[in-house]
Scaffold this motif. Structure first.
Motif: not given
Length: 375
Positions: A161-165, A169-172
């Protein structure tokens, strides 16, 4: 020492009055730190935004309708139902970036486990939307078909499971990056233009000869141009950061603005010196403008603001270490994006101080030589 400081101050005030009487430069300064920054942040989104799409639905089934309903704002405009002839005419006229052609019996083939194809026509002249949007659409159609076939919204559990954070800039949001990078680029550009234009303007108007007969030294003349034009750019950058970046665009600034302005002041010391050096090489404003293009393009493209320096050839990385923009971009991104303190960015401050001192020395030698030729 007191007399020299007084001369530098008075000469600098003279430069400010000269700038105040040049409406075109004033308009250019205001435009650069307002409209250019705002448009750079909002007019060129790197993410998909309101892409026009049309659909040829030859299946007219619950699955095809489910696929069509997946396209909604803000990534896409509301899909337009068209015929094949209308789709071709619309793409020729530039009304649609994407045309999705859903074949007959798509739902029957999916439920039967047979291979099915959906055709996507893309207007590749709209490069940014075409590249990003085709990947979006492929993923969206795949998700909708799998969900429809499985009768529930779930995916097969992956072994890892790849958890991307997304940090900083959370919303890109592209505006967060585009506005600040345009501000950084304009600080460099305006500082070179203003100091170079100040020297060329004096030479064209003949006022440089007046300075030669006054009890002032070339060092005082040059320092006056450096502090006055640097101050104008620094104040404009601070106002733009407050009212445009933070106010109009609502970009969060994580770090210390005074620390950023201190780094900008060191950067301005280097770039204003560079502007004077370039003005001694050019004989007129058109020549200075052509020289500015040759200098600004490498400074902006290879400084790490548009693409990471690590992706560039090694020789380009090594050469750009002597450019002040490289270190200014690094410290600006660290302070404004990541909230870094002086204990993190002190190497960039040191680099800017050294580069600025060297550029000022070279520019002063060239400036003295130019004045001696005019005497």
């Amino acid at each position: 020492m007191g007399r020299q400081l007084a001369n530098i101050y008075r000469l600098g005030v003279k430069e400010l009055w000269s700038l105040a009487r040049d409406p075109m430069l004033l308009i250019f300064i205001v435009f650069s730190f307002t409209a250019m920054i705002y448009s750079s942040a909002t007019a060129r989104p790197e993410s998909l935004h309101k892409a026009p799409i049309a659909v040829i639905d030859n299946d007219v089934s619950p699955l095809s309708q489910r696929i069509i309903d997946a396209f909604f704002p803000p990534h896409f405009l509301t899909p337009q139902h068209v015929t094949p002839s209308e789709a071709d005419a619309g793409m020729d006229a530039g009304r649609y970036t994407f045309v999705l052609n859903i074949p007959p019996n798509l739902q029957r083939d999916v439920l039967a486990g047979r291979a099915a194809e959906v055709q996507l026509n893309v207007d590749a002249t709209r490069m940014s939307q075409a590249f990003t949007g085709s990947s979006y659409i492929q993923q969206m159609i795949g998700d909708e078909v799998r969900t429809f076939a499985n009768r529930y919204r779930a995916s097969v559990e992956a072994p890892v499971d790849l958890a991307v954070r997304m940090r900083f800039n959370p919303n890109l949001t592209q505006a967060w990056f585009g506005s600040l990078m345009e501000l950084i680029n304009n600080v460099t550009m305006l500082s070179i233009i203003l100091t170079g234009a100040a020297l060329i303007r004096e030479r064209e108007h003949g006022t440089i000869e007046h300075l030669l007969v006054m009890p002032v030294t070339p060092t005082e003349i040059m320092l006056a141009k450096v502090w006055s034009m640097g101050l104008v750019v620094l104040v404009a950058a601070a106002c733009s950061l407050t009212f445009i970046v933070r106010g109009a665009l609502h970009v969060p600034i994580e770090g210390s603005v005074p620390l950023f302005l201190a780094g900008a002041a060191l950067h301005l010391f280097a770039t204003t010196s560079m502007g004077i050096f370039m003005a001694t090489l050019a004989r007129s404003m058109p020549q200075f403008g052509m020289l500015l293009v040759l200098v600004m393009l490498p400074l902006q493209m290879l400084s790490g603001g548009n693409t990471p320096r690590e992706s560039m050839p090694q020789f380009a990385q090594d050469i750009m270490l002597v450019a002040p923009t490289t270190h200014f971009v690094e410290l600006s991104q660290a302070i404004l994006y990541r909230g870094a303190g002086f204990n993190v960015v002190w190497p960039q401050f040191l680099w800017l101080a050294v580069i600025g001192s060297l550029l000022f020395s070279f520019s002063l030698m060239r400036f003295r030589k130019t004045l001696s030729q005019m005497a």
